[in-house]
Design a protein around this motif. Structure first.
Motif, mmCIF file in Angstrom:
data_model
loop_
_atom_site.group_PDB
_atom_site.id
_atom_site.type_symbol
_atom_site.label_atom_id
_atom_site.label_comp_id
_atom_site.label_asym_id
_atom_site.label_seq_id
_atom_site.Cartn_x
_atom_site.Cartn_y
_atom_site.Cartn_z
ATOM 1 N N LEU A 23 -4.319 4.083 3.832
ATOM 2 C CA LEU A 23 -3.076 4.379 4.556
ATOM 3 C C LEU A 23 -3.248 5.292 5.762
ATOM 4 O O LEU A 23 -2.328 5.404 6.575
ATOM 5 C CB LEU A 23 -2.060 5.008 3.595
ATOM 6 C CG LEU A 23 -1.561 4.137 2.451
ATOM 7 C CD1 LEU A 23 -0.630 4.934 1.544
ATOM 8 C CD2 LEU A 23 -0.871 2.891 2.977
ATOM 9 N N ARG A 32 -4.966 5.162 8.600
ATOM 10 C CA ARG A 32 -4.885 4.557 9.940
ATOM 11 C C ARG A 32 -3.462 4.157 10.331
ATOM 12 O O ARG A 32 -2.997 4.505 11.404
ATOM 13 C CB ARG A 32 -5.850 3.383 10.040
ATOM 14 C CG ARG A 32 -5.916 2.844 11.447
ATOM 15 C CD ARG A 32 -7.031 1.829 11.589
ATOM 16 N NE ARG A 32 -7.058 1.326 12.923
ATOM 17 C CZ ARG A 32 -7.988 1.628 13.804
ATOM 18 N NH1 ARG A 32 -8.970 2.422 13.473
ATOM 19 N NH2 ARG A 32 -7.943 1.122 15.022
ATOM 20 N N PRO A 33 -2.729 3.441 9.462
ATOM 21 C CA PRO A 33 -1.381 3.059 9.892
ATOM 22 C C PRO A 33 -0.348 4.191 9.829
ATOM 23 O O PRO A 33 0.625 4.173 10.578
ATOM 24 C CB PRO A 33 -0.991 1.943 8.923
ATOM 25 C CG PRO A 33 -1.851 2.116 7.739
ATOM 26 C CD PRO A 33 -3.123 2.757 8.226
ATOM 27 N N LEU A 34 -0.543 5.191 8.957
ATOM 28 C CA LEU A 34 0.500 6.195 8.762
ATOM 29 C C LEU A 34 0.136 7.601 9.214
ATOM 30 O O LEU A 34 1.020 8.448 9.318
ATOM 31 C CB LEU A 34 0.885 6.261 7.276
ATOM 32 C CG LEU A 34 1.441 4.991 6.652
ATOM 33 C CD1 LEU A 34 1.761 5.217 5.185
ATOM 34 C CD2 LEU A 34 2.684 4.525 7.402
ATOM 35 N N ALA A 81 -0.268 9.603 4.588
ATOM 36 C CA ALA A 81 -1.184 8.936 3.668
ATOM 37 C C ALA A 81 -1.474 9.814 2.450
ATOM 38 O O ALA A 81 -1.399 9.358 1.303
ATOM 39 C CB ALA A 81 -2.485 8.576 4.379
ATOM 40 N N ARG A 125 8.445 11.189 7.497
ATOM 41 C CA ARG A 125 7.985 10.477 8.689
ATOM 42 C C ARG A 125 9.006 9.450 9.171
ATOM 43 O O ARG A 125 9.008 9.055 10.312
ATOM 44 C CB ARG A 125 6.628 9.874 8.356
ATOM 45 C CG ARG A 125 6.424 8.452 8.626
ATOM 46 C CD ARG A 125 5.039 8.010 8.205
ATOM 47 N NE ARG A 125 4.186 7.818 9.345
ATOM 48 C CZ ARG A 125 4.257 6.787 10.146
ATOM 49 N NH1 ARG A 125 5.142 5.868 9.947
ATOM 50 N NH2 ARG A 125 3.451 6.673 11.159
ATOM 51 N N TRP A 126 9.885 9.007 8.284
ATOM 52 C CA TRP A 126 10.865 7.983 8.632
ATOM 53 C C TRP A 126 12.237 8.597 8.881
ATOM 54 O O TRP A 126 12.616 9.598 8.292
ATOM 55 C CB TRP A 126 10.947 6.942 7.513
ATOM 56 C CG TRP A 126 9.699 6.118 7.443
ATOM 57 C CD1 TRP A 126 9.359 5.081 8.257
ATOM 58 C CD2 TRP A 126 8.614 6.290 6.540
ATOM 59 N NE1 TRP A 126 8.120 4.593 7.902
ATOM 60 C CE2 TRP A 126 7.637 5.316 6.853
ATOM 61 C CE3 TRP A 126 8.347 7.161 5.500
ATOM 62 C CZ2 TRP A 126 6.448 5.186 6.171
ATOM 63 C CZ3 TRP A 126 7.153 7.044 4.810
ATOM 64 C CH2 TRP A 126 6.230 6.063 5.155
ATOM 65 N N HIS A 159 2.356 11.168 14.197
ATOM 66 C CA HIS A 159 1.498 9.985 14.216
ATOM 67 C C HIS A 159 2.269 8.786 14.756
ATOM 68 O O HIS A 159 1.755 8.006 15.537
ATOM 69 C CB HIS A 159 0.960 9.686 12.812
ATOM 70 C CG HIS A 159 0.029 8.524 12.771
ATOM 71 N ND1 HIS A 159 -1.264 8.614 13.222
ATOM 72 C CD2 HIS A 159 0.199 7.256 12.364
ATOM 73 C CE1 HIS A 159 -1.851 7.438 13.076
ATOM 74 N NE2 HIS A 159 -0.975 6.598 12.548
ATOM 75 N N ARG A 160 3.537 8.667 14.377
ATOM 76 C CA ARG A 160 4.378 7.567 14.850
ATOM 77 C C ARG A 160 4.568 7.669 16.361
ATOM 78 O O ARG A 160 4.498 6.682 17.080
ATOM 79 C CB ARG A 160 5.730 7.618 14.129
ATOM 80 C CG ARG A 160 6.658 6.500 14.514
ATOM 81 C CD ARG A 160 7.980 6.577 13.778
ATOM 82 N NE ARG A 160 8.700 7.748 14.220
ATOM 83 C CZ ARG A 160 9.437 8.518 13.425
ATOM 84 N NH1 ARG A 160 9.540 8.268 12.153
ATOM 85 N NH2 ARG A 160 10.072 9.570 13.909
ATOM 86 N N LYS A 182 1.317 6.628 18.225
ATOM 87 C CA LYS A 182 1.131 5.175 18.251
ATOM 88 C C LYS A 182 2.037 4.530 19.291
ATOM 89 O O LYS A 182 1.635 3.634 19.999
ATOM 90 C CB LYS A 182 1.431 4.568 16.863
ATOM 91 C CG LYS A 182 0.285 4.691 15.899
ATOM 92 C CD LYS A 182 0.650 4.065 14.596
ATOM 93 C CE LYS A 182 0.153 2.646 14.572
ATOM 94 N NZ LYS A 182 0.271 2.011 13.274
ATOM 95 N N ARG A 183 3.292 5.002 19.359
ATOM 96 C CA ARG A 183 4.235 4.438 20.318
ATOM 97 C C ARG A 183 3.773 4.718 21.748
ATOM 98 O O ARG A 183 3.803 3.825 22.601
ATOM 99 C CB ARG A 183 5.628 5.033 20.087
ATOM 100 C CG ARG A 183 6.683 4.337 20.914
ATOM 101 C CD ARG A 183 8.080 4.862 20.676
ATOM 102 N NE ARG A 183 8.384 4.920 19.261
ATOM 103 C CZ ARG A 183 9.045 5.926 18.683
ATOM 104 N NH1 ARG A 183 9.442 6.953 19.383
ATOM 105 N NH2 ARG A 183 9.296 5.887 17.409
ATOM 106 N N ARG A 225 0.898 2.469 22.781
ATOM 107 C CA ARG A 225 1.310 1.093 23.112
ATOM 108 C C ARG A 225 1.896 1.010 24.499
ATOM 109 O O ARG A 225 1.810 -0.032 25.156
ATOM 110 C CB ARG A 225 2.331 0.590 22.087
ATOM 111 C CG ARG A 225 1.663 0.038 20.842
ATOM 112 C CD ARG A 225 2.687 -0.569 19.939
ATOM 113 N NE ARG A 225 3.015 0.481 18.978
ATOM 114 C CZ ARG A 225 4.131 0.592 18.300
ATOM 115 N NH1 ARG A 225 5.081 -0.286 18.454
ATOM 116 N NH2 ARG A 225 4.337 1.569 17.458
#
Length: 191
Positions: A28, A30-32, A37, A114-115, A181-182, A185-186, A189
């Motif tokens: 987890l 890498r994605p989170l 994670a 995180r959400w 982290h979110r 990533k944004r 991109r």
């Protein structure tokens, strides 16, 4: 007759659960991000530890509890006499029951922070942890052969521990900010 149990079985189970949850955290990361994670894996591990500590017989030779000797209801003696703790935590059963749920409350808050829906998921998760405690007590009542007793005070102490852990989690969320982290990533991109 129950043929398994004791501290060694509990510790072995805790180690196996730690290994599995550690591998999950690696998947987890890498994605989170590392905070989320570790928090998700830690939450799962802490829930497994609770099950092992509360449902594995304290001894491999607990014997057989005859049906007529089995309790039919939980003890409602709130705050009544509680046995001493055991060698891991000697200050008493009530303190142990409270401390057992602190990591779950902490990891829960870190896992959902995180959400955007974390403000709703956190309280729902605490209700879930209280329900988990009630389920464990009901299981202890039904499975008399594991030599455990159902006690409503345990549910109160467990829930208190989860709430205390959630407060610790809020402090850690403010320090660790798992949503970063979110955002990274944004922005990656967009570049």
């Amino acid at each position: 007759m129950v043929g398994f149990g004791g501290t060694g079985v509990m510790l072995l189970g805790i180690g196996v659960a730690a290994l599995g949850c550690g591998l999950l955290a690696l998947v987890l990361v890498r994605p989170l991000g590392w905070v989320s994670a570790v928090a998700i894996a830690g939450l799962l591990w802490s829930v497994a530890v609770i099950a092992l500590v509360t449902l594995v017989p304290t001894s491999a030779d607990t014997g057989i509890v005859p049906a007529e000797g089995r309790l039919t209801t939980c003890s409602w003696d709130i705050g009544g006499p509680a046995p001493d703790g055991f060698w891991i935590f000697e200050s008493g059963q009530r303190t142990l029951n409270t401390a057992l749920f602190v990591p779950s409350g902490t990891f829960l808050v870190l896992a959902v922070a995180r959400w955007r829906a974390g403000w709703l998921l956190g309280p729902l998760g605490l209700v879930g942890l209280a329900g988990y405690s009630a389920l464990i007590e009901a299981t202890q009542l039904e499975l008399a052969r594991i030599d455990r007793a159902c006690d409503v005070t345990d549910i109160i102490d467990n829930t208190t521990g989860a709430v205390f852990g959630a407060a610790v989690g809020v402090v850690l969320v403010l320090a660790l900010r798992p949503w970063r982290h979110r955002q990274r990533k944004r922005s990656a991109r967009l570049d």
